[in-house]
Scaffold this active site. Sequence first.
Site, PDB file in Angstrom:
ATOM      1  N   SER A  99      58.764  44.002  17.760  1.00 28.22           N
ATOM      2  CA  SER A  99      58.702  42.826  18.430  1.00 28.22           C
ATOM      3  C   SER A  99      59.645  41.703  18.445  1.00 28.22           C
ATOM      4  O   SER A  99      60.842  42.146  18.686  1.00 28.22           O
ATOM      5  CB  SER A  99      57.254  42.325  18.210  1.00 28.22           C
ATOM      6  OG  SER A  99      56.736  41.328  19.035  1.00 28.22           O
ATOM      7  N   ASP A 193      50.918  47.232  26.772  1.00 30.34           N
ATOM      8  CA  ASP A 193      51.228  46.147  25.989  1.00 30.34           C
ATOM      9  C   ASP A 193      50.790  44.939  26.486  1.00 30.34           C
ATOM     10  O   ASP A 193      51.452  44.562  27.320  1.00 30.34           O
ATOM     11  CB  ASP A 193      52.785  46.150  25.313  1.00 30.34           C
ATOM     12  CG  ASP A 193      53.270  45.280  24.222  1.00 30.34           C
ATOM     13  OD1 ASP A 193      52.562  44.067  24.197  1.00 30.34           O
ATOM     14  OD2 ASP A 193      54.186  45.359  23.627  1.00 30.34           O
ATOM     15  N   HIS A 223      50.823  46.977  21.846  1.00 27.51           N
ATOM     16  CA  HIS A 223      51.822  46.103  21.400  1.00 27.51           C
ATOM     17  C   HIS A 223      52.215  46.936  20.192  1.00 27.51           C
ATOM     18  O   HIS A 223      53.348  46.825  19.564  1.00 27.51           O
ATOM     19  CB  HIS A 223      51.569  44.685  21.349  1.00 27.51           C
ATOM     20  CG  HIS A 223      52.885  43.985  20.757  1.00 27.51           C
ATOM     21  ND1 HIS A 223      53.865  43.939  21.582  1.00 27.51           N
ATOM     22  CD2 HIS A 223      52.729  43.079  19.680  1.00 27.51           C
ATOM     23  CE1 HIS A 223      54.717  43.088  20.828  1.00 27.51           C
ATOM     24  NE2 HIS A 223      54.242  42.650  19.832  1.00 27.51           N
TER      25      HIS A 223
END
Length: 245
Positions: A99, A193, A223
């Site tokens: 991320s 996601d 995610h």
Amino acid sequence: MPSYFPRPDGLRLAYHHHSGVGPAVVFLPGYMSDMEGGKALAVEAWAVAQGREALRLDYSGCGASDGAFEDGTLDIWRDDALMLIDALVAGPFIVVGSSMGGWLALLIALARPDRVAGLVGIAAAPDFTDWGFSEAEIAEMEANGKLVEDTPYCDDPYVTTLAFRNSGQANLLLGGGEIGIDCPVRLLQGQEDPDVPWRTALRIAEGVRSSDVQAVLIKDGDHRLSRDADIALLIRTIAQMPEPS
């Protein structure tokens, strides 16, 4: 227990480092995450089992590191990671970022082009300060200095400071220009996601200068990409990175 490395200002950065053969594998956590997450631990366990050098770390204000989370910015956390990499890893390294850690991985590859042997992004989120907030949320940051939001990922609310957003806006990568990264790049992205649009992986793939770029879309992936099959894919991806020339 983690080891600690002192910054010049005296604040201590927490990390786990295992010596071994290279390229070292460096794991960068996501926003409001830390080095005790399942992906970080799985990558480290695999690396150690293979006799590979491995480093996982907490940015300042995160996890076991000293400092306040709200004092952190993208620049500061990039420099925290670079400080630990430069101090602890002597040779080439593969940087693995989840991320926000994927954004930091790209910035680190730009900062250390002669040392980064490969980059693996897991739901990499470059430029999320630009595309991840509504006009109303940005206005709240500007009015109050921060935005506080509930999140499904932890018990504490997400806090995004105006200083963090400004730092992100100064480090945007997907604006249409070439991203000067030449190492092999692998991008793992879930199409379910809710936080990072899956087309972000394709934008990164298109933007980086390297000709050795692969984006893998996991149709039912979320995610976190923390299921057993997701982590197995991550480990295979790292294991199959080309040897540096």
